[in-house]
Design a protein around this motif. Structure first.
Motif, mmCIF file in Angstrom:
data_model
loop_
_atom_site.group_PDB
_atom_site.id
_atom_site.type_symbol
_atom_site.label_atom_id
_atom_site.label_comp_id
_atom_site.label_asym_id
_atom_site.label_seq_id
_atom_site.Cartn_x
_atom_site.Cartn_y
_atom_site.Cartn_z
ATOM 1 N N SER A 138 0.855 -1.196 0.000
ATOM 2 C CA SER A 138 0.000 0.000 0.000
ATOM 3 C C SER A 138 0.885 1.239 0.000
ATOM 4 O O SER A 138 1.824 1.357 0.789
ATOM 5 C CB SER A 138 -0.902 0.013 1.235
ATOM 6 O OG SER A 138 -1.613 1.228 1.311
ATOM 7 N N HIS A 139 0.578 2.138 -0.921
ATOM 8 C CA HIS A 139 1.280 3.424 -0.999
ATOM 9 C C HIS A 139 0.290 4.570 -0.824
ATOM 10 O O HIS A 139 0.516 5.684 -1.292
ATOM 11 C CB HIS A 139 1.997 3.545 -2.343
ATOM 12 C CG HIS A 139 2.943 2.420 -2.630
ATOM 13 N ND1 HIS A 139 4.173 2.303 -2.022
ATOM 14 C CD2 HIS A 139 2.831 1.338 -3.448
ATOM 15 C CE1 HIS A 139 4.780 1.212 -2.461
ATOM 16 N NE2 HIS A 139 3.977 0.610 -3.317
ATOM 17 N N GLU A 140 -0.800 4.254 -0.143
ATOM 18 C CA GLU A 140 -1.870 5.244 -0.009
ATOM 19 C C GLU A 140 -1.609 6.193 1.156
ATOM 20 O O GLU A 140 -0.974 5.843 2.153
ATOM 21 C CB GLU A 140 -3.212 4.530 0.215
ATOM 22 C CG GLU A 140 -3.546 3.473 -0.824
ATOM 23 C CD GLU A 140 -3.619 4.038 -2.219
ATOM 24 O OE1 GLU A 140 -4.055 5.194 -2.368
ATOM 25 O OE2 GLU A 140 -3.240 3.322 -3.169
ATOM 26 N N GLN A 164 6.414 7.113 -4.101
ATOM 27 C CA GLN A 164 7.478 6.116 -4.141
ATOM 28 C C GLN A 164 8.442 6.229 -2.957
ATOM 29 O O GLN A 164 9.212 5.305 -2.690
ATOM 30 C CB GLN A 164 8.265 6.179 -5.458
ATOM 31 C CG GLN A 164 8.828 7.552 -5.802
ATOM 32 C CD GLN A 164 7.899 8.332 -6.707
ATOM 33 O OE1 GLN A 164 6.695 8.379 -6.488
ATOM 34 N NE2 GLN A 164 8.480 8.931 -7.754
ATOM 35 N N ASN A 165 8.384 7.356 -2.246
ATOM 36 C CA ASN A 165 9.216 7.520 -1.055
ATOM 37 C C ASN A 165 8.457 7.203 0.230
ATOM 38 O O ASN A 165 8.996 7.340 1.326
ATOM 39 C CB ASN A 165 9.770 8.951 -0.976
ATOM 40 C CG ASN A 165 10.737 9.246 -2.111
ATOM 41 O OD1 ASN A 165 11.371 8.347 -2.647
ATOM 42 N ND2 ASN A 165 10.843 10.507 -2.495
ATOM 43 N N HIS A 166 7.214 6.790 0.060
ATOM 44 C CA HIS A 166 6.385 6.459 1.217
ATOM 45 C C HIS A 166 6.934 5.202 1.888
ATOM 46 O O HIS A 166 7.338 4.251 1.206
ATOM 47 C CB HIS A 166 4.946 6.229 0.747
ATOM 48 C CG HIS A 166 3.930 6.279 1.839
ATOM 49 N ND1 HIS A 166 3.693 7.405 2.582
ATOM 50 C CD2 HIS A 166 3.083 5.323 2.316
ATOM 51 C CE1 HIS A 166 2.739 7.153 3.468
ATOM 52 N NE2 HIS A 166 2.359 5.891 3.316
ATOM 53 N N PRO A 167 6.999 5.148 3.213
ATOM 54 C CA PRO A 167 7.494 3.940 3.893
ATOM 55 C C PRO A 167 6.689 2.710 3.468
ATOM 56 O O PRO A 167 5.497 2.796 3.173
ATOM 57 C CB PRO A 167 7.275 4.257 5.377
ATOM 58 C CG PRO A 167 7.229 5.741 5.453
ATOM 59 C CD PRO A 167 6.608 6.199 4.169
ATOM 60 N N GLU A 168 7.357 1.551 3.436
ATOM 61 C CA GLU A 168 6.695 0.315 3.029
ATOM 62 C C GLU A 168 5.560 -0.020 3.998
ATOM 63 O O GLU A 168 5.781 -0.139 5.203
ATOM 64 C CB GLU A 168 7.695 -0.832 2.986
ATOM 65 C CG GLU A 168 7.094 -2.137 2.473
ATOM 66 C CD GLU A 168 8.106 -3.257 2.417
ATOM 67 O OE1 GLU A 168 8.185 -3.931 1.384
ATOM 68 O OE2 GLU A 168 8.815 -3.456 3.423
#
Length: 388
Positions: A138-140, A164-168
């Protein structure tokens, strides 16, 4: 390892009546999860927990065992954990069985790759974990309403960053859970102890919660999950062999009052066979029965048939020798245990969607369509599509 798969399936859905029995991609929603479990090399046993007679009947037809769940454990408020615990208690009391692992599949999340269950089991063991859940990445950017006001939960909106820099992060997709039995008993939860996550692809993130989800999941299972990996068959097999009952028919027999019998066939199958023969592909029908209806159907289709065969591979092997056909160049389409030897011996063992468990395990390709309902046409189209 002794690995038990449990699939809870109650019959009292209110938003989607008979949800677990609704046809999705040509088969009951429940059947997809049963088939995935049966195809797994890791799972030793597949059990459906239900209070519903219709679900029990369908489960048995798809070769799963059934444990009858008490009605009080099948209400809208009863948790899946209660159903899981009931199955474990029942098997312990009746058989003394304590599995090493329990694989818990939810019917409403039927989009899985063929090896997902085995890979998930392997991951849990490799990580020395006690429980596992499947999830999609999830990259929401998530917000929640608190005291009437929206508040960002997993990021600071004042310092906005690229997705794309959002934490996994992962979102449970409800498809696969695996746990050691002690986890359920100690925590009354499917997850506990050392937990690991099994990542799955985008398509597996969709679940059946509302009526329109059935349409979406149907499309995903029929089309999206096959993109780039649609099953293929050789374009020039030396011979294509079809079992009759359960392949050219739906495996049912209509018995008249005077004792005469009739079967149901699919006209599109006949057209497919006609096109296959016209393309110069040799075809043969094998049947363990001796029946005028077999002879009549094959005569109309202009396809040779061999009837009254007790040992199909003995007869087929001799036939291939007479024709100088190599088994590895032959396609065999079957549906039941008496087809297993043929499925294993030829190069391309194919079974219909509603085939017996042992036949499916022996097959190289499992079709989307059931016997007598387009399976033969599917095989013909797959071969002809390779011809171009």
């Amino acid at each position: 390892m002794n690995i038990l798969c449990v699939i809870p399936a109650r019959g009292g859905s209110t938003r989607i009546p008979a949800k677990n029995l609704r046809l999705v991609a040509g088969r009951p929603l429940l059947a997809h999860s049963i088939e995935h479990a049966l195809r797994s090399a890791s799972v030793n046993r597949v059990v459906v927990s239900t209070e519903d007679p219709a679900i029990a009947e369908v489960s048995a037809r798809w070769n799963a065992e059934v444990v009858r769940r008490p009605v009080e454990l099948a209400t809208e408020t009863a948790s899946s954990e209660l159903a899981l615990l009931h199955v474990l208690d029942y098997l312990l009391a009746t058989e003394g069985l304590v599995p090493d692992l329990v694989v818990f599949l939810q019917c409403t999340s039927p989009v899985r790759a063929e090896d997902d269950i085995d890979r998930a089991v392997r991951l849990l063991n490799e990580c020395n974990a006690d429980s596992l859940f499947s999830a999609t990445a999830s990259h929401e950017f998530i917000w929640r309403r608190e005291d009437g006001e929206p508040r960002s939960l997993n990021y600071d909106y004042r310092v906005r960053h690229r997705r794309q820099n959002h934490p996994e992060e992962f979102r449970e997709n409800g498809s696969i859970y695996i746990f050691k039995p002690w986890v359920l008993r100690k925590f009354a939860n499917r997850l506990g102890g050392r937990i690991v996550v099994y990542p799955m692809d985008y398509w597996s993130s969709f679940q059946v919660d509302d009526p329109e989800d059935l349409i979406l999941i149907d499309w995903i299972l029929r089309e999206a999950v096959w993109i780039g990996r649609r099953p293929s068959l050789p374009s020039r097999p030396s011979l294509v062999v079809f079992d009759f009952d359960g392949v050219l028919t739906d495996n049912r027999v209509l018995v008249m009052s005077d004792g005469r019998e009739a079967v149901l066939c699919d006209r599109s199958d006949g057209l497919g066979l006609e096109r296959l023969v016209r393309a110069g592909i040799p075809v043969l029908v094998l049947s363990s029965e001796v029946d005028n209806v077999v002879e009549a159907r094959c005569a109309k289709l202009k396809v040779p048939c061999l009837q009254g065969i007790a040992d199909k591979w003995a007869v087929l092997g001799a036939y291939l020798g007479e024709k100088s056909y190599r088994p590895e160049d032959v396609i065999y389409v079957g549906n039941d245990v008496n087809d297993v030897d043929c499925l294993k011996q030829v190069g391309w063992g194919v079974v219909v969607a509603d085939a017996h468990r042992e036949a499916r395990r022996a097959a190289r390709v499992v079709l989307r369509n059931e016997g007598g309902r387009g399976a033969v046409r599917e095989v013909c189209d797959l071969i002809l599509s390779e011809l171009g």
